[in-house]
Design a protein around this motif. Structure first.
Motif, PDB file in Angstrom:
ATOM      1  N   PRO A   1       0.815  -1.227   0.000  1.00 48.49           N
ATOM      2  CA  PRO A   1       0.000   0.000   0.000  1.00 48.49           C
ATOM      3  C   PRO A   1       0.845   1.273   0.000  1.00 48.49           C
ATOM      4  CG  PRO A   1       0.009  -1.008   2.176  1.00 48.49           C
ATOM      5  CD  PRO A   1       0.685  -1.978   1.253  1.00 48.49           C
ATOM      6  N   GLY A   2       2.132   1.156   0.347  1.00 52.56           N
ATOM      7  CA  GLY A   2       3.004   2.336   0.429  1.00 52.56           C
ATOM      8  C   GLY A   2       3.734   2.646  -0.862  1.00 52.56           C
TER       9      GLY A   2
ATOM     10  N   PHE B 248      -2.951   9.396   3.940  1.00 53.88           N
ATOM     11  CA  PHE B 248      -2.281  10.378   4.800  1.00 53.88           C
ATOM     12  C   PHE B 248      -2.430  11.800   4.252  1.00 53.88           C
ATOM     13  CE2 PHE B 248      -0.053   6.398   5.980  1.00 53.88           C
ATOM     14  CZ  PHE B 248      -0.535   6.346   7.280  1.00 53.88           C
ATOM     15  N   GLU B 249      -2.528  11.930   2.935  1.00 55.04           N
ATOM     16  CA  GLU B 249      -2.795  13.242   2.346  1.00 55.04           C
ATOM     17  C   GLU B 249      -4.172  13.740   2.794  1.00 55.04           C
ATOM     18  OE1 GLU B 249      -2.137  13.290  -1.889  1.00 55.04           O
ATOM     19  OE2 GLU B 249      -3.280  15.144  -2.143  1.00 55.04           O
TER      20      GLU B 249
ATOM     21  N   ALA C  12      -1.764   4.218   0.563  1.00 58.44           N
ATOM     22  CA  ALA C  12      -1.347   4.759   1.860  1.00 58.44           C
ATOM     23  C   ALA C  12      -1.077   6.262   1.775  1.00 58.44           C
ATOM     24  CB  ALA C  12      -0.124   4.006   2.385  1.00 58.44           C
ATOM     25  N   ALA C  13      -0.343   6.696   0.749  1.00 65.10           N
ATOM     26  CA  ALA C  13      -0.035   8.127   0.631  1.00 65.10           C
ATOM     27  C   ALA C  13      -1.314   8.949   0.473  1.00 65.10           C
ATOM     28  CB  ALA C  13       0.919   8.375  -0.538  1.00 65.10           C
TER      29      ALA C  13
ATOM     30  N   HIS D 163      -6.744  13.198  13.615  1.00 65.28           N
ATOM     31  CA  HIS D 163      -5.338  12.810  13.772  1.00 65.28           C
ATOM     32  C   HIS D 163      -5.128  11.745  14.848  1.00 65.28           C
ATOM     33  CE1 HIS D 163      -3.188  16.320  11.482  1.00 65.28           C
ATOM     34  NE2 HIS D 163      -4.035  15.644  10.742  1.00 65.28           N
TER      35      HIS D 163
ATOM     36  N   VAL E   3      -0.717   0.652   8.806  1.00 64.49           N
ATOM     37  CA  VAL E   3      -0.389   0.222   7.448  1.00 64.49           C
ATOM     38  C   VAL E   3       0.225  -1.172   7.528  1.00 64.49           C
ATOM     39  CG1 VAL E   3       0.916   0.741   5.346  1.00 64.49           C
ATOM     40  CG2 VAL E   3       0.106   2.621   6.796  1.00 64.49           C
TER      41      VAL E   3
ATOM     42  N   TYR F   6       4.597  11.072   5.376  1.00 64.90           N
ATOM     43  CA  TYR F   6       4.273  10.515   4.061  1.00 64.90           C
ATOM     44  C   TYR F   6       4.872  11.370   2.957  1.00 64.90           C
ATOM     45  CZ  TYR F   6       0.686  14.003   2.824  1.00 64.90           C
ATOM     46  OH  TYR F   6       0.038  15.162   2.493  1.00 64.90           O
ATOM     47  N   THR F   7       5.077  10.748   1.826  1.00 67.86           N
ATOM     48  CA  THR F   7       5.527  11.456   0.632  1.00 67.86           C
ATOM     49  C   THR F   7       4.354  11.505  -0.332  1.00 67.86           C
ATOM     50  OG1 THR F   7       7.752  10.602   0.960  1.00 67.86           O
ATOM     51  CG2 THR F   7       7.261  11.521  -1.203  1.00 67.86           C
ATOM     52  N   PRO F   8       3.881  12.714  -0.650  1.00 66.58           N
ATOM     53  CA  PRO F   8       2.681  12.828  -1.485  1.00 66.58           C
ATOM     54  C   PRO F   8       2.872  12.161  -2.849  1.00 66.58           C
ATOM     55  CG  PRO F   8       3.211  14.932  -0.472  1.00 66.58           C
ATOM     56  CD  PRO F   8       4.373  14.025  -0.213  1.00 66.58           C
TER      57      PRO F   8
ATOM     58  N   GLY G 112       4.122   5.481   8.195  1.00 63.86           N
ATOM     59  CA  GLY G 112       3.129   6.085   7.300  1.00 63.86           C
ATOM     60  C   GLY G 112       3.367   5.625   5.881  1.00 63.86           C
ATOM     61  N   ALA G 113       3.782   6.565   5.007  1.00 64.49           N
ATOM     62  CA  ALA G 113       4.038   6.213   3.605  1.00 64.49           C
ATOM     63  C   ALA G 113       5.181   7.063   3.052  1.00 64.49           C
ATOM     64  CB  ALA G 113       2.776   6.387   2.770  1.00 64.49           C
TER      65      ALA G 113
ATOM     66  N   LEU H 261      -5.746  12.700   5.515  1.00 64.02           N
ATOM     67  CA  LEU H 261      -5.674  12.860   6.976  1.00 64.02           C
ATOM     68  C   LEU H 261      -5.062  14.197   7.376  1.00 64.02           C
ATOM     69  CD1 LEU H 261      -6.076  11.344   9.754  1.00 64.02           C
ATOM     70  CD2 LEU H 261      -3.634  10.768   9.586  1.00 64.02           C
ATOM     71  N   GLU H 262      -4.047  14.634   6.607  1.00 65.28           N
ATOM     72  CA  GLU H 262      -3.357  15.883   6.948  1.00 65.28           C
ATOM     73  C   GLU H 262      -4.340  17.040   7.092  1.00 65.28           C
ATOM     74  OE1 GLU H 262      -0.303  17.001   4.144  1.00 65.28           O
ATOM     75  OE2 GLU H 262       0.207  18.820   5.270  1.00 65.28           O
TER      76      GLU H 262
ATOM     77  N   ARG I 299       6.346  14.927   4.173  1.00 63.35           N
ATOM     78  CA  ARG I 299       5.761  15.819   5.169  1.00 63.35           C
ATOM     79  C   ARG I 299       5.001  15.032   6.223  1.00 63.35           C
ATOM     80  NH1 ARG I 299       3.374  20.038   2.603  1.00 63.35           N
ATOM     81  NH2 ARG I 299       1.582  20.183   3.988  1.00 63.35           N
ATOM     82  N   ARG I 300       4.570  15.744   7.259  1.00 60.32           N
ATOM     83  CA  ARG I 300       3.831  15.103   8.340  1.00 60.32           C
ATOM     84  C   ARG I 300       2.332  15.182   8.117  1.00 60.32           C
ATOM     85  NH1 ARG I 300       6.608  13.426  12.861  1.00 60.32           N
ATOM     86  NH2 ARG I 300       8.604  14.422  13.283  1.00 60.32           N
ATOM     87  N   ALA I 301       1.633  14.155   8.589  1.00 61.71           N
ATOM     88  CA  ALA I 301       0.174  14.187   8.702  1.00 61.71           C
ATOM     89  C   ALA I 301      -0.111  13.630  10.088  1.00 61.71           C
ATOM     90  CB  ALA I 301      -0.482  13.337   7.626  1.00 61.71           C
ATOM     91  N   GLY I 302      -0.355  14.524  11.034  1.00 67.28           N
ATOM     92  CA  GLY I 302      -0.488  14.057  12.412  1.00 67.28           C
ATOM     93  C   GLY I 302       0.798  13.395  12.856  1.00 67.28           C
ATOM     94  N   ARG I 303       0.716  12.192  13.422  1.00 73.13           N
ATOM     95  CA  ARG I 303       1.917  11.494  13.884  1.00 73.13           C
ATOM     96  C   ARG I 303       2.596  10.691  12.779  1.00 73.13           C
ATOM     97  NH1 ARG I 303      -2.640   8.745  15.129  1.00 73.13           N
ATOM     98  NH2 ARG I 303      -2.656   6.472  15.089  1.00 73.13           N
ATOM     99  N   PHE I 304       2.066  10.781  11.574  1.00 77.27           N
ATOM    100  CA  PHE I 304       2.612  10.003  10.452  1.00 77.27           C
ATOM    101  C   PHE I 304       3.494  10.870   9.548  1.00 77.27           C
ATOM    102  CE2 PHE I 304      -1.416   8.021  11.672  1.00 77.27           C
ATOM    103  CZ  PHE I 304      -0.993   6.727  11.912  1.00 77.27           C
TER     104      PHE I 304
END
Lengths: 243, 243
Positions: free
Chosen positions: A82-83, A92-93, A88-89, A102, A108, B237-239, B123-124, A95-96, B230-235
Motif C-alpha cells: 500500500p506504500g 495520509f494526504e 497509503a499516501a 489525527h 499500514v 508521508y511522501t505525497p 506512514g508512507a 488525513l493531513e 511531510r507530516r500528517a499528524g503522527r505520520f
C-alpha cells in the motif's frame, strides 16, 4: 464504538502471496474500501464492500476516514504494497487536512509489491542497488520523470517502472526508452512482466535495442537491469558486487 | 528423485508477515539452508537445517545447489525479500558457473522487504519515486556509493538504506549523512527503523540536521524522505504528486 483504519497490501495477485496479518485484518473488517478489482479480491462474507473507480484515490481516502471516524473497522485495500504508488499516501494526504481525525487508530500493513514479484519470476534483477519510478505523469510533470530517468541511469541503478504506458499517452513510454537507450546503450537487459501471478501472466526478457513501447501496457511492470545485470542459464540477475 | 531449489523471503521478522506460498514451500522442504538466525525462523519439524555464518553467501549458495542437484527439495531462506540484498543473487551467481545445473528446478518466492515494513510503521514515506541503496562497501567501492547518494539526492528520490553501519566501518555512515545534508539540507526527514516487527523494535523520526551516525546500527533500516515528504499528524508521508 471506536473505529479504526487499516491500509493493507494484497500482494501482486494470487491469494498465496497475501500475508497472514493482512488476511486477519480483512476478517476483522466491517468495511472494505478500494478500487473495484482490489475490493473484489479482498471481499469477505461479513464486510460491507465499497468499490470505487480508478483515479479517485483522495475521495476514497476521505470516505474511508469518514467510516473509521464513525466507529467502523475499515480496511483500505491496495494491490501490491500500500506504500508503493498505492493508497497509503492518499490516506495520509487526506488525513493531513482533517486534524480532528489525527488521533484515529490507523495502521499500514505491508505487502509484496509488484516489482518484487516480477523480479522473482526472472531471477534477481534487483539484487543490487535499484530505484522505483512511476512513469505516469498524472500527478507530476513529465520533465521530472525524464530528469529522474537520466540521473538514475547515470547512477547505474537497476530500475523498476510502474504504470509504464497508458492509452492516453502512448508516446511517453517510447520517449522514456529513447532516454534509457541514450544513456545505457542498446545491450542493456529489460524485462516486461505483465499481470504477474495471474492466468494472463506474460514475461518477456529483452534488451533496450529490441524493446518497443508496445511491449508494455498499464498491467506491465518493467524492470531495467543495471550495467552489471547478466544471465545465469534461463535466469537474469544483478550481482551483489560492483566493480 | 528430482530435486528442486526454492529461494524464499521470510519477511522482516514476524511470522504474520510471511506469505502462504513461502509457508507451503517450507513445509515441503527436505533441507533448509541459510544464515543461522533465518534458518531458525524457517525451521520445520521435517527439514534438515543447514545454518551458516554471515558473509559466506556464495559457499551457502553452492551447498544449496549441491543438495538440489542430489535430489533434495531445498529451501534457501532469506529475511525480507530474497531478491533485495539477499540470497537470490548469490544463488544465481553460483549457478552461472555450474552449467550442468542450469536445468535445475529453481524458483524465487518474494517477501516483504525491510524498507516496506519500516515505511509502513511511520506512514508512507516511499509513496513517491524512491531508491534502495546498500551502504555496505563489502562488495562495491565506497566511491560508487557516494556517487549514487549524490545522484539520487539530485533526482529527489526518497531513499531506503540497507546495512547503514557496521562496527568495522563506523565512519562511513557519518560520511553518507554529510553528503546527504550537503545536497538535501538539514530540514529533510530521516527515519531510523531498528529491528522492525521484533520485540526490540525502535522507530525514530528525525531530520538530517539532528541525525547522527550513532542512531543506526546493522539492524537499522534508514529511510530518507524526498523534498516533498511531510507530516500528517503522527505520520510521515511522501505525497503522490510532485510539483
Amino acid at each position: 464504538m471506536k473505529g479504526n483504519l487499516t491500509i493493507v497490501g494484497l500482494g501482486p495477485g494470487p491469494s498465496s502471496q497475501i500475508t497472514q496479518e493482512v488476511e486477519f485484518a480483512l476478517m476483522q473488517a466491517t468495511d472494505i474500501v478500494g478500487y473495484g478489482p482490489y475490493v473484489a479480491r479482498a471481499a469477505t462474507a461479513d464486510a460491507v464492500l465499497h468499490a470505487s473507480d480508478n483515479r479517485v484515490e483522495l475521495e476514497r481516502a476521505h470516505h474511508a476516514l469518514d467510516l473509521a471516524a464513525a466507529g467502523r473497522r475499515v480496511v483500505v485495500a491496495s494491490s501490491g504494497d500500500p506504500g508503493v504508488f498505492a493508497m497509503a499516501a492518499a490516506v495520509f494526504e487526506a488525513l493531513e487536512h482533517r486534524p480532528a481525525d489525527h488521533g484515529l487508530d490507523i495502521h499500514v500493513l505491508p505487502g509484496v509489491t509488484a516489482m518484487l514479484a516480477a523480479a522473482a519470476r526472472v531471477g534477481a534483477p534487483l539484487g543490487h542497488d535499484f530505484c522505483a519510478i512511476n512513469l505516469s505523469d498524472n500527478l507530476k510533470p513529465w520533465a521530472l520523470i525524464e530528469k529522474r530517468l537520466r540521473l538514475a541511469a547515470e547512477a547505474d541503478f537497476a530500475m523498476a517502472f510502474y504504470n509504464p504506458r497508458s492509452a492516453a499517452r502512448p508516446h511517453q513510454f517510447a520517449a522514456a526508452l529513447d532516454i534509457l537507450r541514450d544513456v545505457c546503450g542498446v545491450a542493456r537487459f529489460i524485462v516486461f512482466a505483465r499481470a504477474v501471478g495471474s492466468a494472463e501472466e506474460r514475461i518477456e526478457v529483452s534488451t533496450l535495442g529490441a524493446a518497443t513501447a508496445e511491449m508494455a501496457d498499464m498491467r506491465t511492470l518493467v524492470i531495467l537491469g543495471s550495467s552489471t545485470t547478466r544471465r545465469a542459464g534461463r535466469f537474469l540477475y544483478t550481482p551483489r558486487s560492483a566493480p
